[in-house]
Design a protein around this motif. Structure first.
Motif, PDB file in Angstrom:
ATOM      1  N   TYR A 235       0.848  -1.196   0.000  1.00 20.65           N
ATOM      2  CA  TYR A 235       0.000   0.000   0.000  1.00 20.65           C
ATOM      3  C   TYR A 235       0.883   1.245   0.000  1.00 20.65           C
ATOM      4  O   TYR A 235       1.767   1.400   0.839  1.00 20.65           O
ATOM      5  CB  TYR A 235      -0.913   0.019   1.217  1.00 20.65           C
ATOM      6  N   ASP A 236       0.651   2.135  -0.964  1.00 20.84           N
ATOM      7  CA  ASP A 236       1.376   3.399  -1.032  1.00 20.84           C
ATOM      8  C   ASP A 236       0.494   4.501  -0.452  1.00 20.84           C
ATOM      9  O   ASP A 236      -0.506   4.899  -1.064  1.00 20.84           O
ATOM     10  CB  ASP A 236       1.745   3.729  -2.491  1.00 20.84           C
ATOM     11  N   GLU A 237       0.868   4.962   0.725  1.00 27.24           N
ATOM     12  CA  GLU A 237       0.030   5.908   1.462  1.00 27.24           C
ATOM     13  C   GLU A 237      -0.086   7.253   0.755  1.00 27.24           C
ATOM     14  O   GLU A 237      -1.153   7.882   0.751  1.00 27.24           O
ATOM     15  CB  GLU A 237       0.605   6.110   2.867  1.00 27.24           C
ATOM     16  N   SER A 238       1.001   7.696   0.106  1.00 26.11           N
ATOM     17  CA  SER A 238       0.979   9.018  -0.513  1.00 26.11           C
ATOM     18  C   SER A 238      -0.010   9.106  -1.671  1.00 26.11           C
ATOM     19  O   SER A 238      -0.588  10.162  -1.932  1.00 26.11           O
ATOM     20  CB  SER A 238       2.386   9.389  -1.007  1.00 26.11           C
ATOM     21  N   SER A 239      -0.214   7.999  -2.366  1.00 31.33           N
ATOM     22  CA  SER A 239      -1.123   8.000  -3.520  1.00 31.33           C
ATOM     23  C   SER A 239      -2.427   7.265  -3.244  1.00 31.33           C
ATOM     24  O   SER A 239      -3.326   7.262  -4.077  1.00 31.33           O
ATOM     25  CB  SER A 239      -0.437   7.344  -4.717  1.00 31.33           C
ATOM     26  N   ASN A 240      -2.500   6.613  -2.088  1.00 34.18           N
ATOM     27  CA  ASN A 240      -3.663   5.805  -1.726  1.00 34.18           C
ATOM     28  C   ASN A 240      -3.894   4.691  -2.756  1.00 34.18           C
ATOM     29  O   ASN A 240      -5.031   4.388  -3.122  1.00 34.18           O
ATOM     30  CB  ASN A 240      -4.911   6.685  -1.604  1.00 34.18           C
ATOM     31  N   THR A 264       4.615   4.242  -9.061  1.00 35.35           N
ATOM     32  CA  THR A 264       3.332   4.686  -8.520  1.00 35.35           C
ATOM     33  C   THR A 264       2.681   5.731  -9.429  1.00 35.35           C
ATOM     34  O   THR A 264       1.479   5.705  -9.688  1.00 35.35           O
ATOM     35  CB  THR A 264       3.522   5.278  -7.118  1.00 35.35           C
ATOM     36  N   LYS A 268      -1.040   5.660 -11.212  1.00 37.50           N
ATOM     37  CA  LYS A 268      -1.984   6.743 -10.932  1.00 37.50           C
ATOM     38  C   LYS A 268      -2.462   7.398 -12.230  1.00 37.50           C
ATOM     39  O   LYS A 268      -3.670   7.602 -12.422  1.00 37.50           O
ATOM     40  CB  LYS A 268      -1.320   7.791 -10.031  1.00 37.50           C
TER      41      LYS A 268
END
Length: 391
Positions: A235-240, A264, A268
């Motif tokens: 899970y990449d928190e910055s991009s959700n 990422t 996106k």
């Protein structure tokens, strides 16, 4: 060439209308020969822009460092050599002598460090941290690289006008970490082609992008919901966003397509793109068959990372599935990015041909199983549109 030169280091690459593929597919098949760059692959575009920008910012004495024995490493070496800058490439022990020789041929220093790529990468990072005059060169996850790669779309737009084509009906490309795809998305935005379908092809066993797209969708197929045992979700928190992380690779194309997880930013942009992305995952053998067919038809050797794209050029059923014919019968204009790659020779092509022949001999009526979009499957005859009947 002077380091202060403000011109791009790359030259325009050819866009050719392929007679055999056009006849086979009943489309206008345009081949963008990115293999024509000094490093034999598209990565030279973004890498040379990164080098030029860094020299402008940090001066001519800056030292470039990269950990890559693949096309990114050679692109960095070629770009720095042309610009007259220093470059060091870190490789794991056991790197092929041919790769080392090729990199040194571009005046790059080669340092062997560690048994695995991650250990070589850590050694490269340590070298950068210990010397303020060094810069770590990214392999695929950087907006400057994407900007450089986007230039191929600008060229395609201008070149298509020679055939009175305003825009293609689709652009097909392969995906590893997503650097090229990001560049194509950026380039399409510049040309107002956000609606033009992009077909992203990968091999099963290295298809981190396809899995990542589905992890962020509502698809319910088994392909979308049951990851292979060698893949975990990050899970990449910055991009959700959720990203598929490959802990190991199970594809012979992983030498170039084998990114542990996609950029990422690419995922996106793909999810937000108006025209979306049509994902395709194919077996290695189909990519091998396409590499052999392409060599026969166009007298050009390409890595499996590139022939993965060309699988859609040699199987009409596959192309028709992901880019359906026009209802009114108009001829489609399809661009295939021949991204190239330097890790291929005649011996490899001979091996590819043997493996495909062995597979067909075991089961002459067999089919390649291809997964596309949300996990739909299309079964394609081994011998449909083979090199023999494309002539």
């Amino acid at each position: 060439m002077s380091n202060s030169d403000t011109q791009n280091l790359w030259q325009e690459t050819p866009l050719l209308l392929s007679a055999p593929i056009s006849r086979l597919l009943q489309v206008n098949a345009f081949l963008k020969f990115e293999s024509a760059h000094p490093s034999h692959a598209y990565k030279f575009r973004g890498m040379s822009l990164f080098v030029r920008r860094a020299l402008q910012t940090h001066g001519n004495s800056v030292h470039f460092v990269i950990a890559s024995g693949g096309n990114a490493g050679l692109a960095a070496a070629c770009a720095t050599n042309i610009a007259g800058a220093r470059c060091t490439v870190y490789l794991p022990d056991g790197a092929a002598e041919s790769t080392i020789k090729t990199l040194k041929g571009q005046n790059a220093q080669v340092i062997l460090a560690g048994k695995f790529y991650l250990e070589a990468y850590k050694a490269a990072e340590d070298a950068v941290l210990s010397n303020k005059n060094t810069i770590m060169v990214p392999a695929y996850d950087d907006p400057i690289l994407w900007e450089g790669h986007s230039s191929m779309v600008t060229e395609i737009s201008n070149q298509l006008k020679r055939w009175a084509v305003d825009e293609p009906d689709a652009i097909c490309c392969s995906v590893g970490g997503g650097g090229m795809l990001a560049g194509i998305i950026v380039g399409c935005k510049k040309e107002n082609w956000d609606h033009v379908p992009l077909v992203a092809l990968e091999t099963i066993g290295s298809n981190c992008f396809h899995h990542s797209i589905l992890l962020n969708s509502s698809a319910s197929s088994s392909f979308a919901t049951r990851l292979p045992p060698y893949v975990t979700t990050v899970y990449d928190e910055s991009s959700n966003l959720n990203l598929a992380h490959f802990n190991s690779f199970h594809s012979k194309a992983s030498g170039s397509l084998g990114a542990s997880q996609p950029a990422t930013g690419t995922v996106k942009m793909a999810l937000e793109r108006k025209g979306g992305i049509r994902c395709v995952s194919i077996p290695d053998e189909l990519s091998m068959q396409s590499a052999v067919a392409f060599a026969n038809d166009h007298k050009t050797l390409v890595e499996l990372a590139c022939s993965t794209t060309l699988s859609a050029a040699y199987k009409r059923q596959l192309l028709d599935t992901v880019v359906p014919p026009h209802p009114d019968g108009r001829r489609r204009n399809v661009v295939f990015i021949v991204c190239g790659g330097f890790k291929v020779d005649l011996k490899d092509l001979a091996e590819f041909e043997k493996e495909v022949e062995a597979e067909i001999e075991k089961n002459p009526t067999g089919k390649w199983e291809v997964v596309y979009n949300d996990g739909e499957v299309v079964n394609i005859d081994y011998m449909a549109n083979s090199a023999e009947n494309s002539a």
